[in-house]
Design an enzyme around this catalytic site. Structure first.
Site: not given
Ligand code: 26Y
Length: 823
Positions: A363, A556-557, A562, A667, A671
């Protein structure tokens, strides 16, 4: 004979009321005379839960009897939001509930709002998992989700004096949607040591001994599909001291305190969701969470498989396991351990089963989000797993060496172990080596991982192991539930609600794009959604916003990549421009409301500064009499799934403005467009595919391309022809003049751009960002033109259903088939 007693759908409003009253008076032991909204919610939820449970049991029974292949979706995050509205709509009995509640004196909207969000996730990755569960059930796939039952979900955000303050999210005091399975438990081992011996046949065996044990208890959540009886299972594990209440030995020895402490330590494992999004912190407790959840889930999956009495080699024909990012990568090691150490299979036979079972979804390409665990930590916590990881790495590197002899640097680059001090385990490398498919989440992202971070692995395994599955969203929650009037209007023009399960049917809307009544209703629905949001903003923040203004939303976060900072710089620029105008000029400008929302990870200092700047700008702009309705800046606290359901349908334009190449997919972009909002965005993630589908005349793209990012960054760092954008320089001057409060508070945000290399290229994109916003203003003034863009965009969004996405996974990665009951 028992069948005649099984729960049926409510026959009518009275049937629903009967069940509701029964739950108030028996389950809740309250009188209808003091049934408040909270009790009404509880009873309504219980009444609908009863309907679900029946379908749920039958679905599980059917799947077991059919002995069909299942997919198990392993995710540390499931950002579910509320369940009641979704359950009512999926069962198709919301109207009955609405009428029944109304007669009892309740507005269904108020009842729905009593529910806490199940907020077991951070952002995109967690919400994607929730959309996937909805699609899997709706499409009748045999599927389970596995996750952790956090006692505290993502923190609640309060804004105090413009700063984020985190408040714990204790959401479980009444949760009718979970079923504790105190009989489904697994003992999970940590620490200890490995004993190497030989068995009676002279074979080497490894026994993992000693250490401590924690109990995993299953909690099951029913996942109803839309318009189908299929109701899948989400199993969440909760941690508990293995010895039960507390350690009686210690208790009897008078060591009461330490027996309670042991219990608390065990419960700590599933206590709290880590609030980091795209930032790895390498904390021991997080590793414990990962192993606890992975080991319990695998034990459960293997136990189920063993009941079928099939030979081990058929395991991958019965079981597909999808890894949602690298967070569950230890599952690869755990399955290999079970097969080799416990079931006695040979290494190669076991490894073949393992790699045919797993698929890995990446991701992110951001280096700070790629998980690494230190070797000493894993050695201490999971000594046998470390040995297995080293063996996996050894055999992998040996095969690479055979394929590419004498390339020491290649071996160093692809090794699962990074030779730093301390040595680190690269979880993404382990996930690739242990899976048969690796996928990215949008075309650009999948191409980028193949050419950058995983390039060497493409050379090793060939291109077919790497694939793309562009993300999608569930139209049930994100259109039908969040925007019921729009859903109804679409149904009236497309021949019913078929579009909710075949989103490509939205294309029928194109035929009506010139229908004046339809267009009027379309615009009216958007306006009413804006009125509702305006009321919410007024009621909660005391800021009056004009629903005729252009609502410009970025929710968003908060993350530098971003670029919320660029958005707020743009708002400051707009403010300064308005201030310089004569009243006559001003009167010609398009009024705007700049709406922000999003949480910062508690340890992400810069993100918190950005939140403060947004609020500081709002404080000045919103109270400037000269500006009035021409510009408002609003930060909506505590953005979550439920708020998204209100905010997204009220957006005219939303901002998806990440530095090109950094947002894997996004995503919420999907929406917003599905709800008739337009987008201003960069050529990043799924924006590119959205543009291809809806046409470039219906989206506002700007900024540098991913392929140029490296060179631009180089110019910042090593001089070259880089100069700060003049409009941005002017914005910085104004901040530094103290217009928005103490400039010291914002110095870091400015120097990141001006003095420290502008890693996210805010200055490089700023000019085209402002120019594009001018085009947005102009386009919005042409109301008819805007409505046309809005309708045509929605009509062309069929591709972005998570149903399409799940079908691609099912066919290309999991090899599973739907299994439908007689409805
Ligand atoms: C390693 C850990 C601390 C960690 C925890 C959460 C690393 C990453 C994440 C979350 C990542 C995340 O939310 N990524 C997002 O995933 C979405 C679904 O695929 C994407 O649409 C988005 O671009 C991406 O930032």
């Amino acid at each position: 004979t028992w069948r005649k007693h099984q729960a049926k759908p409510f026959a009518d409003k009275d049937g629903f009321q009967r069940e509701l009253v029964r739950h108030v008076e028996t389950t809740l032991a309250r009188s209808m005379f003091n049934c408040d909204e909270s009790a009404a919610y509880s009873a309504c939820a219980l009444a609908f839960r009863d309907r679900l449970v029946y379908d749920w049991n039958r679905t599980q029974q059917r799947q077991t009897l059919a002995d069909a292949k299942r997919v198990y979706y392993l995710s540390l995050e499931f950002l579910m939001g509320r369940a009641l509205d979704n359950a009512m709509l999926n069962i198709g009995q919301k109207d009955i509930a609405k009428a029944g509640l109304a007669e009892l004196g309740f507005r269904i909207e108020d009842v729905i709002e009593q529910e806490n969000d199940a907020a077991l996730g951070n952002g995109g990755l967690g919400r994607l998992a929730a959309c996937f569960l909805d699609s899997l059930a709706t499409l009748n796939y045999p599927a389970w989700g596995y996750g952790l039952r956090y006692r505290y979900g993502i923190f609640k955000q309060e804004i105090i004096d413009g700063y984020q303050v985190e408040v714990p999210d204790y959401w479980l005091d009444f949760n009718p949607w979970e079923f504790p399975r105190h009989d489904v438990t697994v003992d999970i081992q940590f620490y200890g040591h490995v004993v190497k011996t030989t068995d009676e046949n002279g074979r080497v065996v490894h026994r993992w001994e000693g250490g401590e044990t924690v109990k995993a208890v299953a909690y099951d959540v029913p996942i109803p599909g839309y318009g189908t009886s299929t109701t899948n299972n989400l199993r969440l594990w909760s941690s508990k001291a293995a010895s039960g209440e507390f350690d009686f030995q210690k208790f009897n020895n008078g060591d009461y305190e330490s027996s309670v402490a042991d219990q608390q330590r065990a419960e700590t494992i599933s206590a709290v969701l880590y609030p980091n999004d795209n930032l790895d912190r390498g904390k021991e407790l997080r590793l414990k969470q990962q192993y606890f959840w992975v080991a319990a889930s695998l034990y459960d999956i293997v136990r189920r498989f063993k009941k079928s009495k099939r030979p081990w080699k058929e395991f991958p024909d019965q079981v597909a396991i999808q890894l949602n990012d690298t967070h569950p990568t230890l599952a690869i090691v755990e399955l290999q351990r079970i097969l080799v150490d416990i079931e006695g299979l040979g290494w190669d036979e076991a490894w073949d089963i393992v790699t045919r079972t797993f698929g890995y979804t990446n991701h992110t390409v951001l280096p700070e989000a790629l998980e690494k665990w230190s070797v000493p930590l894993v050695q201490h916590l999971l000594p046998r797993h470390l040995q297995i990881i080293y063996d996996i790495n050894l055999f992998f590197l040996q095969s690479v060496e055979r394929q590419f002899p004498n390339d020491r640097d290649l071996l160093r680059r692809v090794s699962i172990i990074e030779e730093t001090n301390p040595k680190m385990i690269r979880m993404a490398h382990l996930a690739i080596v242990g899976s048969h498919k690796v996928n990215g989440v949008a075309e650009l992202h999948s191409d980028l991982i193949k050419t950058t971070i995983f390039k060497d692995f493409v050379d090793i395994y060939g291109p077919d192991k790497f694939t793309n599955v562009t993300n999608g969203i569930t139209p049930r929650r994100w259109l039908h539930q969040a925007n019921p009037r729009l859903s109804e209007l679409i149904a009236s023009k497309t021949g019913g609600y078929g579009f909710l399960t075949d989103l490509t049917q939205l294309n029928k809307l194109e035929l009506h794009v010139n229908d004046a009544d339809f267009r009027r209703e379309w615009a009216e629905i958007k306006f009413n959604n804006k009125v509702r949001l305006a009321k919410y903003i007024k009621d909660t923040l005391g800021i009056a916003v004009n629903p005729n203004a252009l609502f410009d939303v970025q929710v968003k976060r908060i993350h530098e990549y971003k670029r919320q900072q660029m958005n707020i710089f743009g708002a400051i620029h707009r403010y300064l421009t308005l201030k310089e105008m004569t009243p006559e000029e001003r009167a010609k400008q398009q009024p705007r409301v700049s709406i922000f929302g999003g949480k910062a990870a508690p340890g992400y200092w810069m993100a918190k500064q950005i939140i403060h700047l947004i609020n500081a700008v709002g404080e000045v702009v919103n109270n400037d009499k000269e500006i009035g309705d021409l510009l408002k800046v609003v930060f909506i606290p505590d953005y979550n799934v439920s708020k998204a359901e209100m905010i997204i349908p009220a957006s005219d334009i939303s901002e998806h403005i990440s530095t090109a190449g950094t947002e894997a997919s996004g995503t919420s972009n999907m929406k917003f467009v599905l709800n008739g909002g337009l987008i201003i965005g960069t050529c990043d993630g799924a924006n590119i595919e959205i543009t291809r589908e809806i046409g470039d005349e219906n989206i506002f793209l700007f900024g540098n391309l991913a392929e140029n990012v490296e060179d631009l960054r180089h110019a910042h760092t090593y001089g070259g022809d880089w100069t700060l954008d003049p409009s941005l320089a002017r914005v910085f001057e104004e901040i530094e003049r103290g217009t928005f409060g103490n400039p010291q508070d914002f110095a870091a945000i400015i120097s990141a751009v001006r003095d420290h290399g502008d890693y996210y290229l805010v200055s490089d994109d700023f000019h085209s960002y402002l120019e594009t916003h001018k085009l947005v203003d102009e386009a919005y003034r042409d109301k008819e033109g805007w409505t046309t863009k809005s309708i045509l965009s929605v009509a062309r969004m069929g591709f972005f259903s998570s149903d399409r996405c799940i079908n691609e996974y099912a066919e290309g990665i999991w090899n599973i088939e739907p299994l439908k009951g007689e409805e």
